[in-house]
Design an enzyme around this catalytic site. Structure first.
Site, PDB file in Angstrom:
ATOM      1  CE  LYS A  81      31.167  47.135  -6.018  1.00  0.00           C
ATOM      2  NZ  LYS A  81      30.563  47.755  -7.166  1.00  0.00           N
ATOM      3  CD  GLN A 140      31.412  49.280 -10.164  1.00  0.00           C
ATOM      4  OE1 GLN A 140      31.564  48.253  -9.512  1.00  0.00           O
ATOM      5  NE2 GLN A 140      30.935  50.382  -9.629  1.00  0.00           N
ATOM      6  CG  ASP A 164      25.062  45.692  -7.847  1.00  0.00           C
ATOM      7  OD1 ASP A 164      25.420  45.913  -6.675  1.00  0.00           O
ATOM      8  OD2 ASP A 164      25.631  46.180  -8.846  1.00  0.00           O
TER       9      ASP A 164
END
Ligand code: NAP
Length: 277
Positions: free
Chosen positions: A48, A92, A115
């Site tokens: 990322k 995460q 997300d």
């Protein structure tokens, strides 16, 4: 048989996105919060970061200890929600067990939820309202579109019903007019469903679960699985070598869906920026 080359598509899409971002004349801000030392998370966060640097984002990697208190994580998210230089926030996964992952995810402002995992964004997706959509499902749609594979009217069978992949993908595929079947560990006679799939998507986490006899001839196979083997190689949920000559399109692991996932995070950060402005 054609290999769906996620790496190539990602590179083209990121170059297009770079041009769009340049026109904004602003630096986009992306924050990844990592809790604990999960080895796979380390790899995903570094991918990322690489993408963010390539797009010239202001990238922040906040590392928190395994035993961090939930209140501390929530406070950090509140501060980032209020920070005007930050467009996207993600935590995460997986999170340590003592933390309420749903509560933490839902603390992210829906317009910064790159997300797409907040209940609000999941609900919007289910209602077919334009929103921030989870990266892996969106990446699969864009990969199919790139190779001009029609989704409308197709029998799409998804194996795996996680909040991260299977469930949002089922909503998304429905919004694209597919006829969707969502299978999971309690599905009886899985093979009866998978052999009926025009597009079969495996998001399970079991190496080579899908065998040659489980797929229909000339179908499209999308392998989401990323399983690290004892010899440190990566293996998908699909028995690629034995299936590839039976089907019309197939994604490799690595080099398929995972590449698209990272690319979509760039797009979601850009979209989040536009939403906020
Ligand atoms: P997850 O949360 O562990 O969910 C796995 C799903 O598979 C569950 O719905 C489970 O059913 C189902 N399942 C397990 N064994 C099964 C079986 N034998 N037959 C049928 N269904 C079965 O996994 P996830 O987070 O979605 O991840 C799945 C895989 O994709 C993993 O390998 C992960 O590393 C990978 N992944 C890749 C990307 C990418 O960018 N390529 C992104 C995310 C995840 P139940 O619900 O009944 O338990």
């Amino acid at each position: 048989m054609t290999i769906l080359d996620g790496k190539k598509v990602k590179e083209e899409k990121l170059n297009e996105l770079k041009e769009q971002i340049k026109k904004l004349n602003e630096k986009l801000g992306l924050v990844v919060i990592q809790i604990g030392e999960d080895p796979a998370s380390k790899v995903y966060v570094s991918q990322k970061e690489k993408m963010a640097k390539n797009l010239n984002f202001k990238f922040q990697h906040i590392k928190l200890p395994e035993d961090v208190e939930e209140e501390k994580v929530l406070q950090i998210i509140d501060d980032l929600n209020n920070d005007d230089s930050i467009d996207g926030i993600l935590v995460q996964m997986p999170m340590p067990k003592h933390l309420n992952a749903k509560k933490i995810q839902n603390r992210i402002h829906p317009n910064k939820d790159v997300d797409g995992l907040t209940d609000i964004n999941m609900g919007r997706l289910a209602h077919n309202v334009d929103t921030l959509v989870p990266c892996t499902p969106m990446g699969i749609i864009h990969l199919l579109e790139y190779y001009k594979i029609d989704i409308s009217g197709k029998n799409v069978v998804i194996v795996g019903r996680s909040d991260l992949v299977g469930k949002p993908l089922a909503s998304l595929m429905t919004n694209y007019n597919a006829t969707v079947t969502l299978c999971h560990s309690k599905t009886k006679n899985l093979n009866e469903f998978t052999t009926n799939a025009d597009i079969l998507i495996a998001a399970v986490g079991v190496p080579k679960l899908i065998k040659k006899d489980d797929v229909k001839e000339n179908s499209v196979i999308i392998d989401v699985g990323i399983n690290r083997m004892k010899d440190n190689t990566l293996c998908g949920d699909v028995d690629f070598e034995n299936i590839k000559d039976k089907v019309s399109f197939i994604t490799p692991v690595p080099g398929g869906v995972g590449q698209m996932t990272v690319c979509e995070l760039g797009y979601n950060t850009y979209k989040a920026h536009l939403l906020r402005k």
